[in-house]
Design a protein around this motif. Structure first.
Motif, PDB file in Angstrom:
ATOM      1  N   THR B 116       0.839  -1.202   0.000  1.00  0.00           N
ATOM      2  CA  THR B 116       0.000   0.000   0.000  1.00  0.00           C
ATOM      3  C   THR B 116       0.872   1.248   0.000  1.00  0.00           C
ATOM      4  O   THR B 116       2.073   1.173   0.269  1.00  0.00           O
ATOM      5  CB  THR B 116      -0.904   0.038   1.247  1.00  0.00           C
ATOM      6  OG1 THR B 116      -0.062  -0.097   2.394  1.00  0.00           O
ATOM      7  CG2 THR B 116      -1.933  -1.061   1.228  1.00  0.00           C
ATOM      8  N   LEU B 117       0.226   2.358  -0.315  1.00  0.00           N
ATOM      9  CA  LEU B 117       0.963   3.627  -0.351  1.00  0.00           C
ATOM     10  C   LEU B 117       0.975   4.259   1.035  1.00  0.00           C
ATOM     11  O   LEU B 117      -0.010   4.152   1.764  1.00  0.00           O
ATOM     12  CB  LEU B 117       0.279   4.598  -1.317  1.00  0.00           C
ATOM     13  CG  LEU B 117       0.257   4.228  -2.794  1.00  0.00           C
ATOM     14  CD1 LEU B 117      -0.650   5.194  -3.536  1.00  0.00           C
ATOM     15  CD2 LEU B 117       1.655   4.286  -3.388  1.00  0.00           C
ATOM     16  N   PRO B 118       2.074   4.935   1.397  1.00  0.00           N
ATOM     17  CA  PRO B 118       2.056   5.714   2.644  1.00  0.00           C
ATOM     18  C   PRO B 118       1.051   6.865   2.521  1.00  0.00           C
ATOM     19  O   PRO B 118       0.723   7.272   1.399  1.00  0.00           O
ATOM     20  CB  PRO B 118       3.481   6.269   2.751  1.00  0.00           C
ATOM     21  CG  PRO B 118       4.262   5.626   1.681  1.00  0.00           C
ATOM     22  CD  PRO B 118       3.348   5.005   0.713  1.00  0.00           C
ATOM     23  N   GLU B 119       0.597   7.357   3.655  1.00  0.00           N
ATOM     24  CA  GLU B 119      -0.487   8.340   3.625  1.00  0.00           C
ATOM     25  C   GLU B 119      -0.131   9.610   2.853  1.00  0.00           C
ATOM     26  O   GLU B 119      -0.941  10.129   2.089  1.00  0.00           O
ATOM     27  CB  GLU B 119      -0.914   8.692   5.049  1.00  0.00           C
ATOM     28  CG  GLU B 119      -2.245   9.423   5.077  1.00  0.00           C
ATOM     29  CD  GLU B 119      -2.747   9.629   6.483  1.00  0.00           C
ATOM     30  OE1 GLU B 119      -3.202  10.731   6.780  1.00  0.00           O
ATOM     31  OE2 GLU B 119      -2.652   8.681   7.284  1.00  0.00           O
ATOM     32  N   ASN B 120       1.114  10.087   3.051  1.00  0.00           N
ATOM     33  CA  ASN B 120       1.447  11.349   2.368  1.00  0.00           C
ATOM     34  C   ASN B 120       1.524  11.180   0.852  1.00  0.00           C
ATOM     35  O   ASN B 120       1.167  12.075   0.099  1.00  0.00           O
ATOM     36  CB  ASN B 120       2.729  11.975   2.930  1.00  0.00           C
ATOM     37  CG  ASN B 120       3.871  10.996   2.960  1.00  0.00           C
ATOM     38  OD1 ASN B 120       3.698   9.816   2.640  1.00  0.00           O
ATOM     39  ND2 ASN B 120       5.054  11.460   3.334  1.00  0.00           N
TER      40      ASN B 120
END
Lengths: 132, 227
Positions: B116-120
């Motif tokens: 998954t992608l990091p939040e930022n």
């Protein structure tokens, strides 16, 4: 001989014949009209657009929407004025050089050629001796 | 209300999306299965270069340079890059978003994607998408050639694409009431799914399929759909 109904000076187009041509190609043409995203990326691929001061009326998508698109919209209400306009677009604004490029894969030349077929079926043809 | 939107309506919109797409694609194959009589036939001097055995000479650096120069990237490099970025973001963000994966894991026991992608990063992607859509709107207003063919429908399409991302961003950062925004987010995605096969957005699959059928030298096949 092309069948036209004469009413005074206005010749009414043979709607049934136009509709039969439109219906024959309906699914493909409707698909093309539907997927045209109006992105205008086809503009520069038209040499007429480039040479006529980048006038939007020479843009391939503009030509298609205003010729075959309008014919499919009007259907039974197609009149001679509209066909005259379509004639203007299909012959004077397009030379069917088939160089136009659509990023979504719409076959623009086949649409313009269908517009020409419809005009031709109603005996609406450009007069080349006329000065444009 | 919330349960209905989350449950049955989501399934209905998925079903409409899948059956609508199948209908469109089957319709495409049915319409193009037999070669129609064309009023227009290609001139003998126009040759198809695609679909024929690859001539090694064609792939020289000069030819690649030539074909890029006379393609969309050559004509309008700025817009081409923006659309490519926009479409990549729009395709990867929903699948790689951490929150979507977490919800899937709770509901079905497995995540949507292995990473998954990091939040930022997902925030940056969301901003990129919204900025791209904003650029499309500006383009429709200010560029003459685009304005000449723009209708209200084009703005509507941009709106239904933008809505899930805007509401999703609000949802992630807990701006406004969480439940109301969640309802709007799910509804907007369902609207997107329902309208996808039947609107301009169907270029999602026709973008690829049409290329086998179009009759000019840019087609992947010979332009007659021969497979």
């Amino acid at each position: 001989m092309v069948k036209t109904i004469q009413t005074g000076n206005n010749k009414l187009p043979d709607t049934e014949k136009i509709l039969s041509i439109l219906n024959k190609n309906k699914k493909r043409m409707k698909m093309y009209l539907r997927i045209c995203a109006h992105c205008s990326l086809c503009a520069e691929s038209c040499f007429l657009y480039n040479t006529k001061n980048k006038d939007p009326v020479y843009m391939p998508s503009h030509k298609v929407i205003n010729s075959i698109g309008r014919l499919y919209k009007k259907k039974r209400k197609i009149d001679r004025n509209l066909l005259e306009e379509v004639k203007e677009i299909a012959w004077k604004r397009c030379v069917l050089c088939t160089r136009c490029y659509c990023p979504l894969g719409v076959d623009i030349p086949s649409m313009i050629s269908l517009a020409r077929t419809i005009c031709r079926s109603q005996n609406i043809l450009p007069e080349f001796h006329e000065q444009s | 209300m919330y349960e209905f939107i989350r449950g049955p309506m989501a399934w209905v919109s998925f079903l409409i999306f899948i059956s609508g797409s199948a209908y469109q694609i089957i319709g495409f194959f049915r319409n193009t299965s037999k070669q129609e009589e064309f009023a227009f036939s290609k001139p003998s001097y126009v040759q198809h270069t695609r679909g024929q055995p690859v001539n090694k000479k064609l792939l020289s650096f000069k030819d690649i340079k030539y074909s890029i120069k006379y393609s969309m990237i050559g004509f309008d490099p700025f817009f081409s890059v923006i659309t490519i970025i926009f479409h990549i973001c729009i395709l990867i963000l929903p699948f790689l978003l951490y929150e979507h994966n977490a919800i899937f894991e709770i509901l079905w026991g497995f995540p949507l994607s292995p990473f998954t992608l990091p939040e930022n990063v997902s925030d940056i992607l969301t901003f990129t998408i919204i900025a791209c859509i904003f650029y499309f709107i500006l383009r429709r207003i200010f560029i003459r050639r685009v304005r000449s063919i723009t209708t209200f429908y084009d703005y509507y399409i941009l709106f239904i694409v933008a809505a899930p991302f805007i509401t999703g961003f609000l949802l992630l950062h807990n701006i406004f009431s969480y439940k109301t925004i969640a309802i709007f987010h799910i509804l907007s995605v369902e609207l997107l799914f329902i309208s996808l096969p039947f609107s301009k957005l169907s270029h999602m699959f026709f973008f690829i399929l049409n290329r086998f059928y179009i009759r000019n030298e840019f087609s992947f096949g010979k332009g007659d759909r021969i497979w």
